[in-house]
Write an enzyme that holds these catalytic residues in place. Structure first.
Site, mmCIF file in Angstrom:
data_model
loop_
_atom_site.group_PDB
_atom_site.id
_atom_site.type_symbol
_atom_site.label_atom_id
_atom_site.label_comp_id
_atom_site.label_asym_id
_atom_site.label_seq_id
_atom_site.Cartn_x
_atom_site.Cartn_y
_atom_site.Cartn_z
ATOM 1 N N ASP A 21 6.172 0.022 -4.397
ATOM 2 C CA ASP A 21 5.007 0.304 -3.913
ATOM 3 C C ASP A 21 4.303 -0.634 -2.802
ATOM 4 O O ASP A 21 3.594 -1.466 -3.076
ATOM 5 C CB ASP A 21 4.115 0.453 -5.086
ATOM 6 C CG ASP A 21 2.734 0.937 -5.037
ATOM 7 O OD1 ASP A 21 2.430 1.350 -3.582
ATOM 8 O OD2 ASP A 21 2.185 1.324 -6.000
ATOM 9 N N SER A 30 -4.632 -4.193 -6.495
ATOM 10 C CA SER A 30 -3.410 -3.890 -6.029
ATOM 11 C C SER A 30 -3.130 -4.278 -4.522
ATOM 12 O O SER A 30 -4.044 -4.372 -3.685
ATOM 13 C CB SER A 30 -3.790 -2.203 -5.779
ATOM 14 O OG SER A 30 -3.241 -1.513 -7.071
ATOM 15 N N HIS A 73 0.419 2.602 -2.134
ATOM 16 C CA HIS A 73 -0.734 3.517 -2.435
ATOM 17 C C HIS A 73 -1.993 2.937 -1.860
ATOM 18 O O HIS A 73 -2.931 3.915 -1.744
ATOM 19 C CB HIS A 73 -0.653 3.686 -3.886
ATOM 20 C CG HIS A 73 -1.527 2.563 -4.823
ATOM 21 N ND1 HIS A 73 -0.629 1.499 -5.496
ATOM 22 C CD2 HIS A 73 -2.898 2.263 -4.847
ATOM 23 C CE1 HIS A 73 -1.255 0.833 -5.846
ATOM 24 N NE2 HIS A 73 -2.571 1.017 -5.875
#
Ligand code: ARG
Ligand code: ASP
Length: 724
Positions: A219, A645, A83
């Site tokens: 991810d 992240s 992402h």
């Protein structure tokens, strides 16, 4: 009665977090190092951050200002989340070469794809410059004078602090203005896409599973840093070479078990752990609900179009994900703050705080803080709410308004900086908007506009409603704007922007889209922003004094960490499950079996690629399984936030064991109130990442670059040798 309730709250919720915190890497020696070692860490604080020798920090750059990444090979191979690389992967995707859907793997350096505008930043050095920044501010009276002096001091430091030519100095404030740190940084600008799994792996579960445990998302995506021939940062050039890092992370194949030590190293963006109760109340009752309602409406429109049109799905995928992400987070945050009684707990703490002040005889200095917070937050309420309506609707969710707002700023440039600056800015804007319009669909935007302008007119604070939104018929206004405004297509906008400044401004002011944005923006900038800014400055000054008082009056062993501010931080904890509600316990690890359980053929969120099903059926997991099962994700007690992240999850010896990408639903309020019982970060197990690269994508070229290690097995070997 009230007192008993207070005592109860304080017994259950201690004044300061017993766990959690995002710590400054150069200041770990002492309390943090001791605590980390007690949790099982084998390294020293110097292995994590060292100015003179290479250390873990040299492998952990900030990824494009918003995420974290880590170097995992001597050739500058960079790992981050899917992402985080999403908009880059999307920008290379077309209906024919749909890398979002099918994945992308460069088989050699020549196939790696450049991403203009993408950069990564390494931290070279961190220095405490509090004294220099605050010099000469103590005798000043008004908050704006103080802030001006601070800005002057910061500019001087930025210009004069020793650094190499290709480096940059940045100063950031910590503890709400009670501490300042200078960062010497290096920014690399040639970052190429190397690999990405299909979205059915990298975004498996999509928005339904976002912010949720148990999770099964792979991810991750891979990039490579390129440097000039001297291994220094450079703009993109075809003959740049792979960067040789000062350090890269070895990767552990031994996996994790419950209670193992974990450290997450990265760039958390923003937390507000020291807000007074009244501020949290405002977030829960007013600001979050307004923002949630706006995004809810925008998402419903986009979703409908995306489900019916593959082209629109590609165009809006990245935008949709971004809007949905915080929409969902705010919902979870409100639930968590309510369920954990955060407001009542904060109020109880504030009463204790008042007691400390009395005991210390500091009533005059600090006694006003809590009442002042209440006064100022009450005053700022309607302004803060108007501001959120403006930003969410004009500056984010309606594309035509967002473009229009950039044009308003262009007009301002003419007034403030003259014709030449105007023409330069105009050229830039035209270039930049090409990318915006590539992913623009007039039909989608028109429907978003209709829904959001209606909300604006009905629900935003009435006192500051622009004239153009008073007593409107949303459908009629929408039709008028989208039939006649030149802002609805790139070509017509370019035509509109042709000519000298006077002509351009004349044409803009006659455009119904532009004049609408102009009126909304003018009302905002004249009636809302100045008052908001003034009140906010006062609140920040209070917040600074409040923080100072907390640091001064709290018990010696209180673990007070500075709020996140997009600087490099260390957070640590252990692998751990949790109980989200009565009678339910969540295990800390998920496996490929769980992917198969969630599998819904052809579903846009839960489809699974054929090849992954095959590998599962054959249990062909290579070196990456554990007792015959393939681990996918795990959770831990590391205190993270947006920006973390892509952060590496690191084991007790400094090896990579996972990749941080999310938090659990019950704990999304951790930016405001950290509750160690239910706040967990979510990581993808590095063995799942390796399995996808190796077995799924067959990109052995990439595996060959990495250093794979067996720290646990080696340790056991060593031990048994000793015993023998
Ligand atoms: N919630 C995670 C974070 O805040 C992941 C977001 C990306 N995924 C998504 N479905 N939007 O960024
Ligand atoms: N998913 C977040 C990010 O993009 C991490 C988080 O908020 O926990 O940084």
């Amino acid at each position: 009665m009230k007192y008993i309730k207070l005592l109860f709250l304080l017994a259950v919720f201690p004044l300061f977090a017993q766990q959690g915190g995002m710590w400054i890497p150069s200041l770990l020696e002492g309390m943090n190092e001791k605590e980390m070692k007690e949790l099982g860490m084998q390294m020293s604080a110097k292995d994590i951050y060292d100015v003179n020798n290479s250390s873990l920090k040299d492998a952990v750059p900030h990824f494009n200002g918003g995420c974290t990444s880590e170097v995992i090979s001597p050739k500058g191979l960079l790992l981050t989340n899917h992402h985080c690389g999403y908009s880059m992967i999307q920008s290379h995707s077309t209906l024919e070469n749909d890398y979002l859907t099918d994945g992308f793997w460069a088989k050699d350096l020549n196939e790696e794809l450049p991403n203009p505008g993408t950069s990564v930043t390494f931290i070279v050095k961190i220095a405490d410059v509090t004294k220099q920044v605050l010099e000469g501010t103590h005798h000043l009276n008004t908050e704006s004078e103080i802030q001006q002096k601070i800005q002057t001091n910061i500019s001087q430091l930025v210009n004069n602090y020793p650094k190499e030519d290709w480096q940059e100095n940045r100063v950031k404030t910590f503890y709400e203005g009670n501490q300042y740190m200078l960062f010497v940084v290096e920014t690399f600008k040639d970052i190429r896409l190397v690999g990405a799994p299909p979205s059915s792996i990298g975004k498996f579960g999509s928005d339904t599973d976002n912010w949720v445990w148990p999770r099964h998302t792979g991810d991750f995506s891979l990039f490579r840093i390129y440097a000039d021939k001297n291994n220094r940062p450079a703009e993109y050039a075809a003959d740049n070479v792979p960067y040789t890092p000062k350090h890269y992370l070895p990767i552990s194949l031994d996996g994790i078990a419950e209670d193992d030590f974990t450290l997450v190293f990265g760039f958390p963006g923003r937390t507000q752990e020291y807000l007074p109760a009244v501020a949290v109340e405002q977030i829960v009752n007013e600001l979050n609900p307004a923002k949630i309602a706006i995004r809810d409406a925008a998402l419903k429109v986009q979703d409908e179009f995306m489900r019916n049109d593959q082209q629109i799905k590609i165009q809006y995928a990245s935008k949709y994900a971004r809007i949905a992400n915080y929409w969902k987070k705010w919902i979870g945050e409100n639930q968590g703050l309510t369920k954990s009684n955060a407001i009542a707990v904060k109020k109880a703490h504030e009463q204790v705080f008042q007691e400390w002040i009395k005991k210390a005889g500091k009533d005059e200095m600090y006694g006003h803080l809590i009442p002042d917070f209440e006064k100022y937050y009450d005053e700022i309420g309607p302004y803060a709410l108007s501001r959120d309506y403006f930003y969410e609707i004009v500056n984010r969710n309606v594309e035509l308004l967002k473009i229009g707002y950039q044009l308003v700023q262009l007009e301002l440039v003419l007034n403030s900086k003259g014709e030449q600056a105007f023409m330069a800015r105009k050229g830039n804007l035209i270039n930049r908007l090409a990318a915006t319009y590539k992913d623009y669909n007039k039909n989608v935007d028109e429907n978003v506009f209709k829904a959001l302008i209606d909300i604006y007119a009905k629900d935003a604070p009435k006192n500051f409603l622009p004239n153009s939104l008073k007593n409107i018929d949303p459908s009629a206004l929408t039709t008028k704007v989208y039939l006649t405004s030149a802002l609805t297509s790139y070509d017509s906008l370019k035509t509109l922007l042709e000519g000298n400044p006077e002509e351009v401004i004349g044409k803009l002011q006659n455009d119904p889209g532009y004049s609408l944005v102009y009126d909304i923006a003018k009302t905002y900038h004249m009636q809302v922003e100045p008052v908001y800014n003034q009140l906010n400055l006062e609140i920040q000054a209070l917040q600074r004094t409040y923080m100072k008082a907390l640091l001064e009056l709290s018990p010696q062993d209180a673990r007070i960490f500075p709020d996140a501010n997009s600087t490099l931080r260390v957070t640590y904890g252990t692998v751990k499950g949790y109980s989200p509600k009565d009678a339910v316990y969540y295990e800390p690890v998920t496996y490929l079996e769980g992917v198969i359980e969630k599998y819904v053929p052809n579903d846009y969120e839960f489809d699974v690629p054929e090849k992954l099903l095959e590998l599962y059926n054959k249990k062909d997991y290579g070196a990456y399984s554990e007792n015959g099962k393939l681990p996918v994700c795990f959770i831990g007690t590391n205190h993270t936030t947006g920006g973390n992240s892509g952060s590496p999850a690191i084991d007790s010896n400094g090896n990579l064991i996972g990749l941080n990408f999310d938090r659990v639903w019950e704990g999304t309020m951790s930016d405001i109130y950290y509750d160690p019982a239910i706040c967990r970060n979510i990581m993808v197990d590095i063995r799942y990442v390796l399995f996808i690269i190796d077995k799924y994508a067959e990109a052995d070229n990439l595996i060959a670059e990495m250093t794979l290690v067996h720290p646990k097995k080696n340790k056991n070997k060593k031990r048994s040798r000793k015993r023998n």
